[in-house]
Write an enzyme that holds these catalytic residues in place. Structure first.
Site, PDB file in Angstrom:
ATOM      1  N   SER A 199      -6.796 -19.883  38.074  1.00  0.00           N
ATOM      2  CA  SER A 199      -5.593 -20.494  37.485  1.00  0.00           C
ATOM      3  C   SER A 199      -5.165 -21.826  38.078  1.00  0.00           C
ATOM      4  O   SER A 199      -4.233 -22.452  37.571  1.00  0.00           O
ATOM      5  CB  SER A 199      -4.408 -19.515  37.570  1.00  0.00           C
ATOM      6  OG  SER A 199      -4.548 -18.501  36.606  1.00  0.00           O
TER       7      SER A 199
ATOM      8  N   LYS B 244      -4.694 -24.782  35.824  1.00  0.00           N
ATOM      9  CA  LYS B 244      -3.453 -25.119  35.128  1.00  0.00           C
ATOM     10  C   LYS B 244      -2.777 -26.384  35.662  1.00  0.00           C
ATOM     11  O   LYS B 244      -1.870 -26.919  35.021  1.00  0.00           O
ATOM     12  CB  LYS B 244      -2.497 -23.927  35.177  1.00  0.00           C
ATOM     13  CG  LYS B 244      -3.011 -22.761  34.325  1.00  0.00           C
ATOM     14  CD  LYS B 244      -2.334 -21.451  34.643  1.00  0.00           C
ATOM     15  CE  LYS B 244      -2.992 -20.319  33.828  1.00  0.00           C
ATOM     16  NZ  LYS B 244      -2.608 -18.988  34.315  1.00  0.00           N
TER      17      LYS B 244
ATOM     18  N   SER C   2       2.265 -18.799  36.050  1.00  0.00           N
ATOM     19  CA  SER C   2       0.845 -18.825  35.692  1.00  0.00           C
ATOM     20  C   SER C   2       0.588 -18.157  34.343  1.00  0.00           C
ATOM     21  O   SER C   2      -0.414 -17.453  34.166  1.00  0.00           O
ATOM     22  CB  SER C   2       0.006 -18.141  36.795  1.00  0.00           C
ATOM     23  OG  SER C   2      -1.324 -18.591  36.758  1.00  0.00           O
TER      24      SER C   2
ATOM     25  N   LYS D 222      -0.252 -24.471  43.441  1.00  0.00           N
ATOM     26  CA  LYS D 222      -0.580 -23.548  42.345  1.00  0.00           C
ATOM     27  C   LYS D 222      -1.507 -22.467  42.860  1.00  0.00           C
ATOM     28  O   LYS D 222      -2.472 -22.735  43.569  1.00  0.00           O
ATOM     29  CB  LYS D 222      -1.256 -24.321  41.195  1.00  0.00           C
ATOM     30  CG  LYS D 222      -1.600 -23.430  40.004  1.00  0.00           C
ATOM     31  CD  LYS D 222      -0.345 -23.016  39.252  1.00  0.00           C
ATOM     32  CE  LYS D 222      -0.646 -21.951  38.190  1.00  0.00           C
ATOM     33  NZ  LYS D 222      -0.865 -20.600  38.780  1.00  0.00           N
TER      34      LYS D 222
END
Length: 389
Positions: free
Chosen positions: A60, A63, A115, A223
């Site tokens: 993820s 992203k 997320s 992140k």
């Protein structure tokens, strides 16, 4: 006149500079990650690396790219209608409903804080027209940034494509780029965000999954990521004493602790060192250029204590006309370059500009004399005015 620094004063200045640096360099941090990198943000210098150029699954943290493309699209105030396809996306979710209308801004917050894979698909469909269209934008941006060992096939990082990958170094480059955007920087550092829900009396409340914002006082954002095949991935940023660092780990079972250790080692071992200051370049002795050449910006670089003595610089200027000076209409822009090397490796190539007006700077011993002369002139003017009255 140039500022003259006397030998005793020079010794004092050097002592003060060295005092800023740590007395002992810490040993490099051990990390559990299969790949890791620690990068200084402004310069892009890699302070620590481990398999940092190895292509791997990234989950993820994909992203980050999805977010920056959405932010730069100019559509952040658009209202997005959630499709059936987006709402049914597997994995971590914002629990969006088909037909629901939600601002793109809120989707980006949900993407970065919680997320949301459904949010990633909704963003891709709205900004790129389709998942394939958005993947094209992602790869186009990756090439622009210089991510040489990266390929994006989806906006969320799920293991749906074998050829979706990046490296720790490339993800640090992406984060370096993204952190220069104020909107991204604000979103990345947000701990809690509220989003109004259509047709409901209560808001969605999203709390950031990035625990570094709580665990580490110097943390400024980042992140998280996880899939069964990629394992734990993490990008985080931190700032201390004017130095901003980016840490990236891939396949790391102990990422929170590793990031804290990387940051502590980096802040302890390196210091941002000013190597040239915006304004007049006082080291130029040529009569036609002396006091008339300026650096466009200040340049600082992260250095170890022992690297200070390995810094060298050189100045290349255009040859002056036969008259010995430039006329306004013929001045080259820039008029030259200022090069800075670290142990024979070029770390800066800065433009220099010509200002025909000499900047008058009194030398150190003349400061008091200049001040007294100014006072005498003011006193004389006052006495003359009194006499005339």
């Amino acid at each position: 006149m140039n500022l003259t620094i006397k030998p005793l004063l020079l010794v004092v200045i050097c002592t003060l500079i060295l005092a800023v640096f740590p007395q002992e360099a810490k040993a490099e941090p051990g990390v559990s990650a299969k790949a890791a990198v620690l990068m200084e943000q402004s310069s892009g210098r890699v302070l620590y690396g481990r398999n940092e150029h190895r292509p791997m699954r990234i989950a993820s943290i994909t992203k980050i790219m999805t977010a920056i493309i959405a932010i730069e699209s100019g559509k952040m105030h658009d209202t997005v209608t959630i499709t059936e396809h987006a709402a049914r996306t597997e994995g971590s979710s914002l629990y969006l409903k088909p037909g629901e209308k939600i601002p793109l801004m809120d989707l980006v917050y949900g993407l970065m804080l919680r997320s949301g894979n459904d949010s990633a698909v909704a963003i891709a469909e709205h900004v790129g027209g389709s998942l394939d269209g958005f993947s094209y934008l992602m790869n186009q941006k990756a090439e622009e940034i210089g991510m040489k060992h990266t390929r994006f096939r989806n906006p969320h990082g799920l293991d749906t494509h074998e050829d979706h990958y990046s490296t720790a170094y490339d993800m640090a480059l992406l984060t370096k780029y993204a952190m220069n955007n104020d909107t991204f920087k604000d979103i990345s550092s947000t701990k809690v965000y509220r989003s109004e829900q259509t047709g409901e009396k209560w808001d969605r409340v999203w709390r950031n999954k990035n625990k570094m914002l709580k665990l580490y006082s110097n943390s400024t954002g980042g992140k998280t990521g996880y899939t069964k095949r990629a394992k734990r991935t993490l990008v985080s940023t931190a700032e201390k004493d004017g130095m901003e660092l980016i840490a990236v780990t891939l396949n790391d079972p102990d990422d929170w602790e590793d990031h804290r250790n990387l940051f502590e080692w980096g802040f302890h071992s390196y210091k941002m060192t000013e190597l040239i200051k915006e304004g007049e370049v006082s080291s130029i002795k040529d009569k036609g250029y002396k006091g008339k050449v300026e650096a466009a910006r200040t340049f600082s670089y992260p250095l170890l204590k022992e690297e200070i003595s390995q810094i060298s610089s050189s100045i290349h200027l255009y040859k002056l006309p036969k008259s010995g000076k430039w006329e306004d209409s013929e001045v080259p822009k820039p008029v030259g370059r200022y090069f800075i090397d670290l142990n024979e490796t070029r770390i800066a190539d800065l433009p220099l500009y010509y200002d025909g007006k000499t900047l008058i700077k009194p030398d150190q011993d003349g400061l008091w004399t200049t001040f007294k002369n100014m006072l005498n002139k003011l006193f004389f003017v006052a006495k003359e005015q009194e006499r005339l009255w």
